[in-house]
Scaffold this motif. Structure first.
Motif, PDB file in Angstrom:
ATOM      1  N   GLY A 155       0.844  -1.181   0.000  1.00 51.37           N
ATOM      2  CA  GLY A 155       0.000   0.000   0.000  1.00 51.37           C
ATOM      3  C   GLY A 155       0.885   1.239   0.000  1.00 51.37           C
ATOM      4  N   SER A 160      -2.303   4.863  -2.563  1.00 47.67           N
ATOM      5  CA  SER A 160      -2.977   3.662  -2.050  1.00 47.67           C
ATOM      6  C   SER A 160      -2.261   2.368  -2.434  1.00 47.67           C
ATOM      7  CB  SER A 160      -4.471   3.620  -2.413  1.00 47.67           C
ATOM      8  OG  SER A 160      -4.734   3.018  -3.632  1.00 47.67           O
ATOM      9  N   LYS A 279       0.587  -1.896   4.678  1.00 47.01           N
ATOM     10  CA  LYS A 279      -0.241  -0.726   4.365  1.00 47.01           C
ATOM     11  C   LYS A 279       0.602   0.399   3.753  1.00 47.01           C
ATOM     12  CE  LYS A 279      -3.429   2.606   6.371  1.00 47.01           C
ATOM     13  NZ  LYS A 279      -3.973   3.229   7.573  1.00 47.01           N
ATOM     14  N   PHE A 323      -6.494  -2.243  -0.965  1.00 45.57           N
ATOM     15  CA  PHE A 323      -5.848  -0.924  -1.024  1.00 45.57           C
ATOM     16  C   PHE A 323      -6.868   0.193  -0.784  1.00 45.57           C
ATOM     17  CE2 PHE A 323      -3.414  -3.906  -3.639  1.00 45.57           C
ATOM     18  CZ  PHE A 323      -2.245  -3.915  -2.896  1.00 45.57           C
ATOM     19  N   MET A 324      -8.049   0.038  -1.382  1.00 46.90           N
ATOM     20  CA  MET A 324      -9.110   1.019  -1.131  1.00 46.90           C
ATOM     21  C   MET A 324      -9.588   0.930   0.317  1.00 46.90           C
ATOM     22  SD  MET A 324      -9.722   2.762  -3.939  1.00 46.90           S
ATOM     23  CE  MET A 324     -11.394   3.377  -3.931  1.00 46.90           C
ATOM     24  N   TYR A 327      -6.987   2.801   2.296  1.00 47.03           N
ATOM     25  CA  TYR A 327      -6.997   4.250   2.029  1.00 47.03           C
ATOM     26  C   TYR A 327      -8.283   4.611   1.281  1.00 47.03           C
ATOM     27  CZ  TYR A 327      -2.050   4.029   3.212  1.00 47.03           C
ATOM     28  OH  TYR A 327      -0.867   3.836   3.862  1.00 47.03           O
ATOM     29  N   TRP A 332      -6.061   3.852  -6.470  1.00 42.85           N
ATOM     30  CA  TRP A 332      -4.899   3.378  -7.225  1.00 42.85           C
ATOM     31  C   TRP A 332      -5.150   3.357  -8.734  1.00 42.85           C
ATOM     32  CZ3 TRP A 332      -6.517  -0.738  -9.999  1.00 42.85           C
ATOM     33  CH2 TRP A 332      -7.537  -1.536  -9.479  1.00 42.85           C
TER      34      TRP A 332
END
Ligand code: SF4
Ligand code: SF4
Length: 354
Positions: A155, A160, A279, A323-324, A327, A332
């Protein structure tokens, strides 16, 4: 024809030592490293990590890449650039010492900090991109005959996700190139921390800093955004505005990757290690929390296909967009879409299991 992304899968509980065999199998596939010629200077781009962050890829993990290049009678070397911020990678000497402390000396190949002793060795590359007309790239990266990007997929607090595109676009920019990607605004002096010691004034190549009202003051009209003053200040009084939106940063990062690879068409290959998926990236002071389980190694000659396949594979296995989730306000997709729009690579890929 859709670009191939090779995938060596690591399942939960699998022995990590299998990764070496998997990577060797990928690198021995016909066509993978055919671009490497006898005696070629082959840059292996990776991050050596930060002082107290153990998240970086170990020398043992990348050993198969070194062996493969040597077996082709070429000359591999590890390539990196100086960081924008203060720390153990702000100049070539500290950076190489950090790499040696992190065990990369055991690979017995040279380490080159490609933008010079203090980040002064850059070259403007014309790209005429949607956001940037030129990019400031480390001279050594442009001089290398060919390039293998070796990234740790994680991440990232500004995009992200960070993988192959970030490793090349941000990782081979000069310090001023990194500054341009990170912010449109110039560094600012925190008056509360400034002791008026004048170190920044002596180090500024543009005579952009004066003492005003007993504190350093940066004239934005003269400042070229080289970020040298940030490193010079021993009191952490100079900082960068991180206010620029993540979207613009990601787009600029893709355009910088385009600038690096402009001279490496058909002469580059990219590897993402999708293990220890934290992360935050390995540039942070400490390694972050794990946000997804290991999936293995992905590799391709197409940097965009590789990053998208890496994200898809990680998310497919997790059953959600990790990833979402990490963040929620960042996306991304911006770096992937923009990279595709400017012709850096393809979103349409074929995954080949190894
Ligand atoms: S960023 Fe560079 S040009 Fe701007 S004030 Fe700092 S040292 Fe000077
Ligand atoms: S180096 Fe830092 S403390 Fe010294 S004058 Fe510049 S901003 Fe102030």
């Amino acid at each position: 024809m859709r670009p191939k992304v090779y995938f060596f899968s690591l399942k939960k509980g699998d022995d990590r030592s299998r990764l070496g065999d998997g990577l060797r199998r990928i690198l021995s596939l016909k066509g993978t490293l055919d671009f490497i010629k006898n005696d070629a200077l082959v840059a292996l781009k990776l991050s050596f990590g930060e002082k107290d962050n153990k998240g970086h890829l170990s020398a043992d993990l990348i050993r198969p890449v070194v062996d493969s290049v040597l077996s082709l009678k070429a000359k591999p070397f590890l390539i990196e650039t100086n960081t924008l911020y203060k720390g153990d990678r702000q100049n070539a000497v500290d950076h190489i010492n950090l790499a040696l402390r992190h065990g990369y000396g055991k690979l017995s190949i040279p380490i080159v900090i490609a933008d010079g002793l203090r980040g002064e060795e850059g070259k403007e590359v014309s790209i005429n991109g949607p956001l940037l007309k030129n990019a400031r790239i480390a001279r050594g990266a442009l001089s290398a005959d060919s390039l293998i990007g070796i990234a740790h997929a994680t991440g990232h607090m500004l995009s992200s996700y960070g993988g192959a595109i970030k490793n090349i676009g941000m990782g081979l920019a000069t310090r001023s190139g990194k500054q341009i990607q990170h912010s449109n605004t110039k560094p600012k002096v925190g008056r509360d921390k400034c002791t008026a010691c004048r170190s920044c004034i002596e180090g500024c190549p543009s005579d952009a800093i004066i003492i005003r009202d007993d504190k350093a003051f940066i004239d934005e009209k003269k400042c070229v955004g080289c970020a040298e003053c940030i490193v010079k200040c021993a009191f952490d009084a100079i900082g960068i505005s991180w206010s620029e939106g993540s979207g613009n940063m990601q787009k600029k990062m893709s355009e910088y990757a385009f600038a690096v690879l402009k001279s490496k068409a058909g002469k580059s290959f990219f590897i993402n290690f999708a293990i220890d998926i934290t992360k935050d990236c390995d540039c942070m002071e400490k390694e972050g929390n794990i946000i997804a389980e290991d999936v293995g190694i992905l590799a391709s000659g197409d940097i965009v296909a590789l990053d998208l396949a890496t994200i898809d594979t990680i998310n497919d296995r997790a059953g959600r967009d990790v990833f979402m989730e990490a963040y929620p306000s960042l996306d991304w997709r911006v770096q992937i879409e923009h990279a595709c729009d400017i012709g850096l690579g393809s979103k349409d890929y074929e995954l080949e299991m190894i």
